[in-house]
Write a protein that holds these residues in place. Structure first.
Motif, PDB file in Angstrom:
ATOM      1  N   UNK A  29       0.824  -1.206   0.000  1.00  8.01           N
ATOM      2  CA  UNK A  29       0.000   0.000   0.000  1.00  8.01           C
ATOM      3  C   UNK A  29       0.864   1.263   0.000  1.00  8.01           C
ATOM      4  N   UNK A  30       2.067   1.154   0.546  1.00 13.45           N
ATOM      5  CA  UNK A  30       2.940   2.328   0.665  1.00 13.45           C
ATOM      6  C   UNK A  30       3.741   2.630  -0.602  1.00 13.45           C
ATOM      7  N   UNK A  31       3.729   1.733  -1.569  1.00 16.76           N
ATOM      8  CA  UNK A  31       4.467   1.953  -2.812  1.00 16.76           C
ATOM      9  C   UNK A  31       3.460   2.247  -3.930  1.00 16.76           C
ATOM     10  N   UNK A  32       3.343   3.496  -4.347  1.00 19.83           N
ATOM     11  CA  UNK A  32       2.342   3.836  -5.363  1.00 19.83           C
ATOM     12  C   UNK A  32       2.534   3.050  -6.666  1.00 19.83           C
ATOM     13  N   UNK A  33       1.457   2.641  -7.266  1.00 22.76           N
ATOM     14  CA  UNK A  33       1.378   1.907  -8.532  1.00 22.76           C
ATOM     15  C   UNK A  33       2.017   0.527  -8.477  1.00 22.76           C
ATOM     16  N   UNK A  34       3.280   0.453  -8.136  1.00 24.57           N
ATOM     17  CA  UNK A  34       3.959  -0.846  -8.062  1.00 24.57           C
ATOM     18  C   UNK A  34       3.316  -1.701  -6.966  1.00 24.57           C
ATOM     19  N   UNK A  35       2.967  -1.064  -5.878  1.00 28.72           N
ATOM     20  CA  UNK A  35       2.360  -1.780  -4.758  1.00 28.72           C
ATOM     21  C   UNK A  35       1.046  -2.434  -5.124  1.00 28.72           C
ATOM     22  N   UNK A  36       0.216  -1.725  -5.835  1.00 31.69           N
ATOM     23  CA  UNK A  36      -1.070  -2.297  -6.225  1.00 31.69           C
ATOM     24  C   UNK A  36      -0.885  -3.439  -7.210  1.00 31.69           C
ATOM     25  N   UNK A  37       0.127  -3.375  -8.056  1.00 33.56           N
ATOM     26  CA  UNK A  37       0.419  -4.476  -8.973  1.00 33.56           C
ATOM     27  C   UNK A  37       0.889  -5.706  -8.198  1.00 33.56           C
ATOM     28  N   UNK A  38       1.661  -5.492  -7.150  1.00 27.31           N
ATOM     29  CA  UNK A  38       2.160  -6.628  -6.363  1.00 27.31           C
ATOM     30  C   UNK A  38       1.029  -7.366  -5.656  1.00 27.31           C
TER      31      UNK A  38
END
Length: 98
Positions: A29-38
């Motif tokens: 949740x704390x990493x924008x864009x990449x986080x949601x992909x993970x």
């Protein structure tokens, strides 16, 4: 008396593992864009772990809810493992006593 200690240890172990797994889920949740992909990778992994941690109906329902919670964007802050632990060791136990 020895069995009670084993049950208590198992509870604490599940709580600590659940807190760790909730933390892992929230990191994305704390990493924008990449986080949601993970979350596409983490959602099925978290659901699988949930079914292993909690057997029976509780594990099946919790794994589905965990998968949905992890796959939907911006819901990573919900601590599904911790909530399942609370349900299992507080609410479900109270229900069985009635």
């Amino acid at each position: 008396m020895q069995d009670l200690k084993v049950v208590e240890d198992n509870r604490m172990q599940k709580l600590l593992i659940g807190l760790l797994l909730d933390g892992i889920g929230m990191i994305s949740f704390s990493i924008p864009l990449i986080g949601e992909f993970s979350d596409v990778i983490w959602a099925p992994v978290a659901a699988f772990i949930m079914t292993r941690m909690y057997k029976g109906r509780v594990g099946r329902v919790a794994s589905i809810l965990t998968f949905v919670e992890e796959i939907i964007p911006f819901t990573d802050v919900i601590p599904s493992f911790t909530l399942t632990w609370i349900y299992t060791y507080f609410f479900q136990k109270t229900k069985q006593l009635q």
